[in-house]
Design a protein around this motif. Structure first.
Motif, mmCIF file in Angstrom:
data_model
loop_
_atom_site.group_PDB
_atom_site.id
_atom_site.type_symbol
_atom_site.label_atom_id
_atom_site.label_comp_id
_atom_site.label_asym_id
_atom_site.label_seq_id
_atom_site.Cartn_x
_atom_site.Cartn_y
_atom_site.Cartn_z
ATOM 1 N N VAL A 186 -10.684 2.060 -11.811
ATOM 2 C CA VAL A 186 -11.374 1.959 -10.524
ATOM 3 C C VAL A 186 -11.947 3.334 -10.175
ATOM 4 O O VAL A 186 -11.545 4.352 -10.734
ATOM 5 N N THR A 187 -12.886 3.325 -9.250
ATOM 6 C CA THR A 187 -13.439 4.583 -8.748
ATOM 7 C C THR A 187 -13.163 4.672 -7.259
ATOM 8 O O THR A 187 -12.952 3.665 -6.583
ATOM 9 N N MET A 263 -10.173 6.803 -12.030
ATOM 10 C CA MET A 263 -8.734 6.668 -12.292
ATOM 11 C C MET A 263 -8.382 5.331 -12.902
ATOM 12 O O MET A 263 -9.103 4.339 -12.757
ATOM 13 N N SER A 264 -7.259 5.333 -13.604
ATOM 14 C CA SER A 264 -6.581 4.087 -13.934
ATOM 15 C C SER A 264 -5.664 3.761 -12.766
ATOM 16 O O SER A 264 -5.117 4.657 -12.132
ATOM 17 N N ALA A 265 -5.514 2.482 -12.486
ATOM 18 C CA ALA A 265 -4.683 2.071 -11.364
ATOM 19 C C ALA A 265 -3.929 0.798 -11.703
ATOM 20 O O ALA A 265 -4.367 0.008 -12.556
ATOM 21 N N PHE A 266 -2.808 0.617 -11.051
ATOM 22 C CA PHE A 266 -2.052 -0.635 -11.153
ATOM 23 C C PHE A 266 -2.366 -1.434 -9.893
ATOM 24 O O PHE A 266 -2.173 -0.951 -8.779
ATOM 25 N N ILE A 267 -2.869 -2.632 -10.109
ATOM 26 C CA ILE A 267 -3.369 -3.447 -9.002
ATOM 27 C C ILE A 267 -2.507 -4.693 -8.866
ATOM 28 O O ILE A 267 -2.371 -5.478 -9.809
ATOM 29 N N ARG A 268 -1.909 -4.848 -7.699
ATOM 30 C CA ARG A 268 -1.010 -5.982 -7.434
ATOM 31 C C ARG A 268 -1.606 -6.873 -6.358
ATOM 32 O O ARG A 268 -2.261 -6.408 -5.435
#
Length: 274
Positions: A186-187, A263-268
Motif C-alpha cells: 500500500v502507499t 510499505m508492505s502491510a497486514f490488512i485485516r
C-alpha cells in the motif's frame, strides 16, 4: 493502469517465468531489483523464519514472491478452511494447512499453469494431504458462497486491475464471521504520479498498489467491518536506489517525496456474522 487483459497477461507471463526459474535452480525474483543483481531484497527477503520452512521443499521457499507473511499474522484455528489468493509456489498454503490440521483444509488459487505445477509438486514433496490447488482468477473465485473461514493473500491483490471485484469475491466466499487477513503493498500520502509509478514497478512485478485509505474504502464497500491496516515493512529510498538510478531518476532529488510512503502491510477485516 493498463487494460485488464493486458495486466493479467503481464502478471501471468512474469509469474510463469519465475516458476520456471525456480524449477531450474534459479531465482524466483520478478521484481525490478532482481533483474539488476539477482537480489530480491528488501521486499521478499526474511519473511519466514526457519521454524516455518524447515519441513517445506526448498522450491516452495524459493518461489515465494510475497512481501509479507500472512500465515504468521493471521489467526488460523484447527479445523478451519483457508483460501490463499494467488498462491504461487504454495508456501502459504502449505503453512496454513499445517496450522489448521488434518480436520481443516487449505485451498490455493492461481491462474498460472507453471506456478500450479510447481505448487502441486511442492505439496507432493511435503506430503501434505489437506491441500487443494485450484486454477482460476482472484476476480472470479471458483468456490461457493460462505465456504471458507479465512482468506489470505501475499501481495497479489495489488496486481489486480479490479481490486474492488477481488474484495467482493473474497467477501462472497467467506462464511459469516469469516476473516480477511492479507499482506499487500500500500502507499500512504501523496507522491507525484511518475515517481509513484517508478517506485511501484520496483516494489513488484507490476505497479498497482492502492493508497491505504482507498483500500479501506473498497473493503467497506464490499461489506467488510473491523478493517485495520498495520504496516509491516516500510521501504525507503535507499532500498530502491539501484533500480531508480537505472531508470534515470535522480534519487536524491525525490527522496523527500518517497520516504515512509511505500510499505508492505497486514490488512485485516471481518465479514459480519449476521
Amino acid at each position: 493502469m493498463k487494460p485488464d487483459s493486458s495486466v493479467k497477461e503481464t502478471v501471468r507471463e512474469k509469474y510463469g517465468q519465475a516458476a520456471l526459474r525456480v524449477t531450474t535452480g534459479g531465482s524466483s525474483c520478478c521484481g525490478a531489483s532482481a533483474a539488476l543483481d539477482g537480489n530480491c531484497d528488501p521486499i521478499t527477503s526474511n519473511l519466514y523464519d526457519a521454524s516455518q520452512t524447515t519441513e517445506l521443499p526448498d522450491t516452495a521457499v524459493m518461489a515465494s514472491l510475497g512481501c509479507g507473511n500472512p500465515t504468521a499474522l493471521a489467526r488460523l484455528n484447527p479445523g478451519e478452511t483457508v483460501l490463499d489468493l494467488g498462491s504461487g509456489g504454495g508456501i502459504d498454503v502449505l503453512l496454513s494447512a499445517r496450522r489448521v490440521g488434518p480436520a481443516g483444509k487449505a485451498y490455493g488459487l492461481d491462474m498460472t499453469d507453471e506456478m500450479l505445477a510447481l505448487a502441486r509438486e511442492n505439496q507432493r514433496k511435503a506430503g501434505v494431504e489437506n491441500v487443494e490447488f485450484l486454477k482460476g482468477e482472484i476476480e472470479s473465485i471458483p468456490l461457493p458462497d460462505n465456504s471458507v473461514d479465512v482468506v489470505i493473500s501475499n501481495c497479489v491483490i495489488n496486481l489486480s486491475s479490479d481490486k474492488g471485484r477481488v474484495l467482493r469475491e473474497a467477501f462472497r466466499v467467506l462464511k459469516p464471521g469469516g476473516r480477511f487477513a492479507v499482506s499487500d503493498v500500500v502507499t500512504r500520502g501523496e507522491v507525484p504520479a511518475e515517481v509513484r509509478q517508478s517506485m511501484l514497478l520496483w516494489v513488484g512485478c507490476i505497479a498497482g498498489a492502492l493508497r491505504d485509505y482507498d483500500y479501506v474504502a473498497k473493503l467497506a464497500q464490499a461489506g467488510f467491518q473491523q478493517i485495520d491496516i498495520e504496516p509491516t515493512r516500510v521501504y525507503n529510498i535507499e532500498d530502491a536506489r539501484q533500480f531508480l538510478t537505472g531508470e534515470g531518476i535522480d534519487v536524491d532529488a525525490i527522496a523527500p517525496l518517497v520516504e515512509g510512503k511505500f510499505m508492505s502491510a497486514f490488512i485485516r477485516a471481518v465479514k459480519p456474522s449476521a
